[in-house]
Design a protein around this motif. Structure first.
Motif, PDB file in Angstrom:
ATOM      1  N   ASN A   1     -96.103   4.119  -5.861  1.00  0.00           N
ATOM      2  CA  ASN A   1     -97.305   3.320  -5.637  1.00  0.00           C
ATOM      3  C   ASN A   1     -96.991   1.958  -5.028  1.00  0.00           C
ATOM      4  O   ASN A   1     -97.775   1.425  -4.236  1.00  0.00           O
ATOM      5  CB  ASN A   1     -98.067   3.138  -6.947  1.00  0.00           C
ATOM      6  N   ALA A   2     -95.849   1.376  -5.390  1.00  0.00           N
ATOM      7  CA  ALA A   2     -95.480   0.064  -4.870  1.00  0.00           C
ATOM      8  C   ALA A   2     -95.191   0.125  -3.368  1.00  0.00           C
ATOM      9  O   ALA A   2     -95.477  -0.825  -2.638  1.00  0.00           O
ATOM     10  CB  ALA A   2     -94.278  -0.480  -5.613  1.00  0.00           C
ATOM     11  N   LYS A   3     -94.622   1.230  -2.938  1.00  0.00           N
ATOM     12  CA  LYS A   3     -94.269   1.385  -1.526  1.00  0.00           C
ATOM     13  C   LYS A   3     -95.311   2.172  -0.743  1.00  0.00           C
ATOM     14  O   LYS A   3     -95.170   2.349   0.474  1.00  0.00           O
ATOM     15  CB  LYS A   3     -92.909   2.078  -1.396  1.00  0.00           C
ATOM     16  N   ASN A   4     -96.332   2.673  -1.445  1.00  0.00           N
ATOM     17  CA  ASN A   4     -97.352   3.511  -0.792  1.00  0.00           C
ATOM     18  C   ASN A   4     -96.704   4.639   0.009  1.00  0.00           C
ATOM     19  O   ASN A   4     -97.056   4.891   1.169  1.00  0.00           O
ATOM     20  CB  ASN A   4     -98.246   2.670   0.115  1.00  0.00           C
ATOM     21  N   THR A   5     -95.755   5.287  -0.619  1.00  0.00           N
ATOM     22  CA  THR A   5     -95.004   6.348   0.043  1.00  0.00           C
ATOM     23  C   THR A   5     -94.970   7.600  -0.822  1.00  0.00           C
ATOM     24  O   THR A   5     -94.738   7.518  -2.025  1.00  0.00           O
ATOM     25  CB  THR A   5     -93.568   5.891   0.352  1.00  0.00           C
ATOM     26  N   LEU A   6     -95.199   8.723  -0.171  1.00  0.00           N
ATOM     27  CA  LEU A   6     -95.154  10.040  -0.802  1.00  0.00           C
ATOM     28  C   LEU A   6     -93.847  10.708  -0.424  1.00  0.00           C
ATOM     29  O   LEU A   6     -93.391  10.585   0.719  1.00  0.00           O
ATOM     30  CB  LEU A   6     -96.341  10.871  -0.312  1.00  0.00           C
ATOM     31  N   TYR A   7     -93.257  11.433  -1.373  1.00  0.00           N
ATOM     32  CA  TYR A   7     -91.995  12.119  -1.126  1.00  0.00           C
ATOM     33  C   TYR A   7     -92.104  13.603  -1.470  1.00  0.00           C
ATOM     34  O   TYR A   7     -92.922  14.000  -2.294  1.00  0.00           O
ATOM     35  CB  TYR A   7     -90.872  11.501  -1.976  1.00  0.00           C
ATOM     36  N   LEU A   8     -91.243  14.386  -0.843  1.00  0.00           N
ATOM     37  CA  LEU A   8     -91.076  15.788  -1.212  1.00  0.00           C
ATOM     38  C   LEU A   8     -89.586  16.088  -1.186  1.00  0.00           C
ATOM     39  O   LEU A   8     -88.987  16.148  -0.110  1.00  0.00           O
ATOM     40  CB  LEU A   8     -91.830  16.728  -0.276  1.00  0.00           C
ATOM     41  N   GLN A   9     -88.997  16.240  -2.357  1.00  0.00           N
ATOM     42  CA  GLN A   9     -87.597  16.629  -2.472  1.00  0.00           C
ATOM     43  C   GLN A   9     -87.537  18.145  -2.448  1.00  0.00           C
ATOM     44  O   GLN A   9     -88.142  18.802  -3.295  1.00  0.00           O
ATOM     45  CB  GLN A   9     -86.983  16.098  -3.768  1.00  0.00           C
ATOM     46  N   MET A  10     -86.823  18.695  -1.475  1.00  0.00           N
ATOM     47  CA  MET A  10     -86.745  20.140  -1.306  1.00  0.00           C
ATOM     48  C   MET A  10     -85.307  20.583  -1.521  1.00  0.00           C
ATOM     49  O   MET A  10     -84.408  20.191  -0.767  1.00  0.00           O
ATOM     50  CB  MET A  10     -87.219  20.534   0.092  1.00  0.00           C
TER      51      MET A  10
END
Length: 123
Positions: A74-83
């Motif tokens: 939320n602080a970086k407004n970034t979504l991740y997907l670890q695959m």
């Protein structure tokens, strides 16, 4: 309005790992549901995973359960997907998406904002 930009795609051998990122900008306070979708060659777009940015609740599609992990900073407004443990059938263009309303769904029609996509190739 929300802008989404994916990064982190590439080519990897089966069994390998990749981490996708999706940077968001604009009216980031207006969405609380973000997700990853993918579109394999010659097939329709399908849901991969979704997460609530307020509760952290997640939902995964069956083909990726136990191998992929979705998260949101939320602080970086970034979504991740670890695959992890990638398979050739994971080959696709991966898209991030956002919605103003949280719902545990991977229905394409629920999402209002989309990124341009990033290619993932597993051989």
């Amino acid at each position: 309005h929300v802008q989404l930009v994916e990064s982190g795609g590439g080519s990897v051998q089966a069994g390998g790992s990749l981490r996708l990122s999706c940077a968001t900008s604009g009216s980031t306070s207006s969405y609380n549901c973000v997700a990853w979708f993918r579109q394999p060659p010659g097939k329709e777009r399908e849901g991969v995973a979704t997460i609530s940015t307020t509760t952290g609740r997640t939902l995964y599609a069956n083909p990726v359960k136990g191998r992929f992990t979705i998260s949101h900073d939320n602080a970086k407004n970034t979504l991740y997907l670890q695959m992890d443990s990638l398979k050739p059938e994971d080959t696709a263009v991966y898209y991030c998406a956002a919605s103003n309303v949280w719902s545990p769904t991977l229905d394409v029609s629920h999402y209002d904002y989309w990124g341009q996509g990033t290619q993932v190739t597993v051989s």
